[in-house]
Scaffold this motif. Sequence first.
Motif, PDB file in Angstrom:
ATOM      1  N   VAL A  30      21.167  27.291  -7.398  1.00  0.00           N
ATOM      2  CA  VAL A  30      20.296  26.785  -8.466  1.00  0.00           C
ATOM      3  C   VAL A  30      19.692  27.978  -9.200  1.00  0.00           C
ATOM      4  O   VAL A  30      19.128  28.882  -8.574  1.00  0.00           O
ATOM      5  CB  VAL A  30      19.178  25.890  -7.904  1.00  0.00           C
ATOM      6  N   LYS A  31      19.816  27.963 -10.525  1.00  0.00           N
ATOM      7  CA  LYS A  31      19.238  29.009 -11.366  1.00  0.00           C
ATOM      8  C   LYS A  31      18.094  28.386 -12.154  1.00  0.00           C
ATOM      9  O   LYS A  31      18.283  27.819 -13.228  1.00  0.00           O
ATOM     10  CB  LYS A  31      20.300  29.587 -12.304  1.00  0.00           C
ATOM     11  N   TYR A  32      16.868  28.523 -11.620  1.00  0.00           N
ATOM     12  CA  TYR A  32      15.719  27.865 -12.222  1.00  0.00           C
ATOM     13  C   TYR A  32      15.330  28.475 -13.567  1.00  0.00           C
ATOM     14  O   TYR A  32      14.764  27.790 -14.419  1.00  0.00           O
ATOM     15  CB  TYR A  32      14.526  27.927 -11.270  1.00  0.00           C
ATOM     16  N   ASP A  33      15.621  29.764 -13.763  1.00  0.00           N
ATOM     17  CA  ASP A  33      15.237  30.383 -15.031  1.00  0.00           C
ATOM     18  C   ASP A  33      16.093  29.906 -16.195  1.00  0.00           C
ATOM     19  O   ASP A  33      15.829  30.266 -17.353  1.00  0.00           O
ATOM     20  CB  ASP A  33      15.307  31.904 -14.931  1.00  0.00           C
ATOM     21  N   ALA A  34      17.124  29.079 -15.917  1.00  0.00           N
ATOM     22  CA  ALA A  34      17.905  28.525 -17.023  1.00  0.00           C
ATOM     23  C   ALA A  34      17.039  27.631 -17.895  1.00  0.00           C
ATOM     24  O   ALA A  34      17.233  27.552 -19.116  1.00  0.00           O
ATOM     25  CB  ALA A  34      19.095  27.733 -16.485  1.00  0.00           C
ATOM     26  N   TRP A  35      16.056  26.958 -17.266  1.00  0.00           N
ATOM     27  CA  TRP A  35      15.152  26.126 -18.062  1.00  0.00           C
ATOM     28  C   TRP A  35      14.299  26.977 -18.991  1.00  0.00           C
ATOM     29  O   TRP A  35      13.940  26.540 -20.097  1.00  0.00           O
ATOM     30  CB  TRP A  35      14.270  25.292 -17.142  1.00  0.00           C
ATOM     31  N   ASP A  36      13.936  28.188 -18.561  1.00  0.00           N
ATOM     32  CA  ASP A  36      13.183  29.082 -19.444  1.00  0.00           C
ATOM     33  C   ASP A  36      14.021  29.472 -20.666  1.00  0.00           C
ATOM     34  O   ASP A  36      13.496  29.624 -21.770  1.00  0.00           O
ATOM     35  CB  ASP A  36      12.755  30.340 -18.684  1.00  0.00           C
ATOM     36  N   LYS A  37      15.304  29.647 -20.446  1.00  0.00           N
ATOM     37  CA  LYS A  37      16.184  29.959 -21.570  1.00  0.00           C
ATOM     38  C   LYS A  37      16.205  28.816 -22.584  1.00  0.00           C
ATOM     39  O   LYS A  37      16.145  29.033 -23.798  1.00  0.00           O
ATOM     40  CB  LYS A  37      17.596  30.236 -21.048  1.00  0.00           C
ATOM     41  N   TYR A  38      16.283  27.592 -22.061  1.00  0.00           N
ATOM     42  CA  TYR A  38      16.248  26.440 -22.952  1.00  0.00           C
ATOM     43  C   TYR A  38      14.911  26.351 -23.691  1.00  0.00           C
ATOM     44  O   TYR A  38      14.851  25.984 -24.873  1.00  0.00           O
ATOM     45  CB  TYR A  38      16.495  25.157 -22.160  1.00  0.00           C
ATOM     46  N   ALA A  39      13.816  26.699 -22.996  1.00  0.00           N
ATOM     47  CA  ALA A  39      12.503  26.647 -23.634  1.00  0.00           C
ATOM     48  C   ALA A  39      12.413  27.647 -24.781  1.00  0.00           C
ATOM     49  O   ALA A  39      11.841  27.349 -25.840  1.00  0.00           O
ATOM     50  CB  ALA A  39      11.416  26.923 -22.599  1.00  0.00           C
ATOM     51  N   ARG A  86      13.968  20.694  -9.151  1.00  0.00           N
ATOM     52  CA  ARG A  86      13.620  21.081  -7.774  1.00  0.00           C
ATOM     53  C   ARG A  86      13.592  19.861  -6.852  1.00  0.00           C
ATOM     54  O   ARG A  86      14.071  19.920  -5.711  1.00  0.00           O
ATOM     55  CB  ARG A  86      12.265  21.786  -7.764  1.00  0.00           C
ATOM     56  N   ASN A  87      13.029  18.765  -7.347  1.00  0.00           N
ATOM     57  CA  ASN A  87      12.977  17.547  -6.530  1.00  0.00           C
ATOM     58  C   ASN A  87      14.381  17.010  -6.242  1.00  0.00           C
ATOM     59  O   ASN A  87      14.667  16.548  -5.132  1.00  0.00           O
ATOM     60  CB  ASN A  87      12.141  16.477  -7.234  1.00  0.00           C
ATOM     61  N   ILE A  88      15.252  17.076  -7.252  1.00  0.00           N
ATOM     62  CA  ILE A  88      16.635  16.622  -7.049  1.00  0.00           C
ATOM     63  C   ILE A  88      17.320  17.489  -6.010  1.00  0.00           C
ATOM     64  O   ILE A  88      18.053  16.991  -5.136  1.00  0.00           O
ATOM     65  CB  ILE A  88      17.396  16.632  -8.378  1.00  0.00           C
ATOM     66  N   ASN A  89      17.096  18.791  -6.079  1.00  0.00           N
ATOM     67  CA  ASN A  89      17.706  19.691  -5.096  1.00  0.00           C
ATOM     68  C   ASN A  89      17.202  19.386  -3.690  1.00  0.00           C
ATOM     69  O   ASN A  89      17.974  19.386  -2.724  1.00  0.00           O
ATOM     70  CB  ASN A  89      17.400  21.135  -5.474  1.00  0.00           C
ATOM     71  N   ASP A  90      15.881  19.105  -3.567  1.00  0.00           N
ATOM     72  CA  ASP A  90      15.328  18.750  -2.253  1.00  0.00           C
ATOM     73  C   ASP A  90      15.927  17.436  -1.748  1.00  0.00           C
ATOM     74  O   ASP A  90      16.251  17.300  -0.554  1.00  0.00           O
ATOM     75  CB  ASP A  90      13.810  18.634  -2.338  1.00  0.00           C
ATOM     76  N   MET A  91      16.092  16.471  -2.652  1.00  0.00           N
ATOM     77  CA  MET A  91      16.668  15.187  -2.242  1.00  0.00           C
ATOM     78  C   MET A  91      18.124  15.337  -1.818  1.00  0.00           C
ATOM     79  O   MET A  91      18.572  14.717  -0.841  1.00  0.00           O
ATOM     80  CB  MET A  91      16.548  14.182  -3.388  1.00  0.00           C
ATOM     81  N   LEU A  92      18.880  16.187  -2.552  1.00  0.00           N
ATOM     82  CA  LEU A  92      20.267  16.413  -2.164  1.00  0.00           C
ATOM     83  C   LEU A  92      20.353  17.064  -0.790  1.00  0.00           C
ATOM     84  O   LEU A  92      21.229  16.726   0.018  1.00  0.00           O
ATOM     85  CB  LEU A  92      20.959  17.290  -3.217  1.00  0.00           C
TER      86      LEU A  92
END
Length: 238
Positions: free
Chosen positions: A141-150, A172-178
């Motif tokens: 998971v690359k969380y900073d991709a959302w910063d790029k979109y922002a 993050r919640n989806i990743n935890d659920m998976l």
Amino acid sequence: MSFLTWHTSLLISVFFLICFLTYTSTNNAETQEIHKPWYENLPAVAMDYKVHIDAGKEDCYYQYVQAGATFYVSFSVVRGGDGMAGFAVRNPQGQIVKPYEWQATADYTDQVSSGGYYSVCIDNQFSRFAGKLVNIYITVVKYDAWDKYAKEIEELQLNMQNFTVTLGTVERNINDMLSYQSYSRNREARDFALLNDNNSYIQTFSICQIIVIFVACSVQVFFVRKLFDVKLTSKSRI
């Protein structure tokens, strides 16, 4: 005249050499681009595998992780032998970040990866006769991709900060659920395998008991009948 011809030939040769070098560098760049993983530019990737490890063997699997991404891997022994195996993880620099331990389940998380291929190894060398069925769950998971979109949205003069934060939280919640679903599937597969093994054991043991009881009854009937056998003789005493 000959000097002009030679000079013209030299210029043409240099021109073709430059074209050839440009074409070669372009092909090399395209080849390197082709060899990159197809999921490199995706913000999140989740993979679930079931692999069979033979007795006395060790298998390693490699996963590419982008720089700055979060790497998570878990393993669980579904069936086979004592239900445990060795599990180790090496980072792209070849260092063992998760040492070998003989256990039924284990996991490892690298919050900020330096980028490269991680090595995930399953060891079954301590089990000489029984193979193992192992479930492996991997997420990148690359969380900073959302910063790029922002940033792209901010360039359009739109205030989407709250929306971007919400998307990151949902991701993050989806990743935890998976991860939890993978753990639940592992437990379910393990319980189902144990149920089948117990059913086979009870059926085999019951059939053996029936055969033993039948043989014992037959032997008892045979010897009891032998006790009541009377031998008749044709000669009589006078």
